[in-house]
Scaffold this active site. Structure first.
Site: not given
Length: 257
Positions: A12, A14, A196
């Site tokens: 991932d 951001d 996240d």
């Protein structure tokens, strides 16, 4: 004989590989160097469009690897121009014309309005508008009308996911679905997936080793079964610093095994 690919990392962006405040990956550089040092590959996996992610892929030195775009709705393969195929997006937009009203998608907005709604600078908003597979937007109707809208979409095979303030419509592919396709194509010996946020869970669980990167500003990921088995762990540091720690530690561990 074609050399084997020892490790393929799916990440991932951001809040994971990119700092969620300044979007820098500088603190991830030791991990990126370690991955490159063993001949491993990096597949960026994000909600970003191909036009957005292609720039990051080139800047990170990952232009020779596929990228998963629009939260798994599509894959940007090396050598493919971003935005080359918009057929799936056009079909989605055509279906929306017959749906109950209340949804305003990026395709209904100007670049300036997308910039206002997302906080992106105009040039970045322009790249975010270059959709190929999915349509983010705002719901402006009642909750009851939203239920009817979602039910009508489902009858046409269109799924909706809420992420922050935007409702994103697609034909239902996830990051994990795209990951399986890339793995089948490249056949790595090992895979690692890092994220996240809750929309990364399927990808994290699908990898040989999964990493939940600490992000105190994002919705918490609940305990996952792989944590008890030792195949999934959480970083102590957040963002790209935690990302780098995880990659270096896992490369060391895998080399010992």
């Amino acid at each position: 004989m074609v050399p084997s690919l020892p490790l393929l990392v799916f990440s991932d962006l951001d809040g994971t590989l990119l700092d969620h405040r300044d979007y820098s990956w500088a603190q991830a550089q030791p991990g990126l160097d370690a991955l490159r040092g063993i001949g491993g590959g990096l597949v960026l996996a994000s909600s970003k469009t191909a036009a957005e992610i292609d720039i990051l892929r080139q800047e990170m030195g990952a232009k020779d690897w596929p990228a998963i775009v629009e939260n798994g709705a599509g894959i940007l393969w090396p050598g493919t121009a971003p935005g080359a195929d918009r057929d799936e997006y056009d079909r989605l937009r055509a279906t929306l014309r017959d749906m109950p009203k209340g949804f305003t998608g990026f395709g209904d907005m100007s670049v300036d309005e997308i910039a206002r709604q997302t906080g992106l600078p105009p040039e970045a908003a322009d790249r975010a508008a270059r959709r190929q597979f999915s349509e983010p937007g705002l719901w402006r109707g009642s909750d009851a009308d939203l239920d009817r809208f979602l039910a009508a979409l489902a009858r046409h095979g269109i799924h909706a996911r809420r992420g922050g303030r935007f409702l994103t419509l697609s034909h239902g592919r996830t990051k994990a679905d795209a990951m399986h396709e890339v793995v089948a194509h490249l056949r790595p010996e090992r895979t690692i997936a890092l994220g996240d946020a809750p929309n990364d869970v399927e990808m994290i669980e699908a990898a040989d080793r999964g990493v939940i990167v600490r992000n105190p500003d994002a919705p918490a990921i609940p305990p996952l079964p792989g944590e008890a088995r030792g195949t999934i762990h959480r970083t102590t540091r957040s963002g790209p610093a935690g990302w780098s720690d995880a990659i270096q530690n896992l490369i060391l561990e895998l080399s010992r095994n």
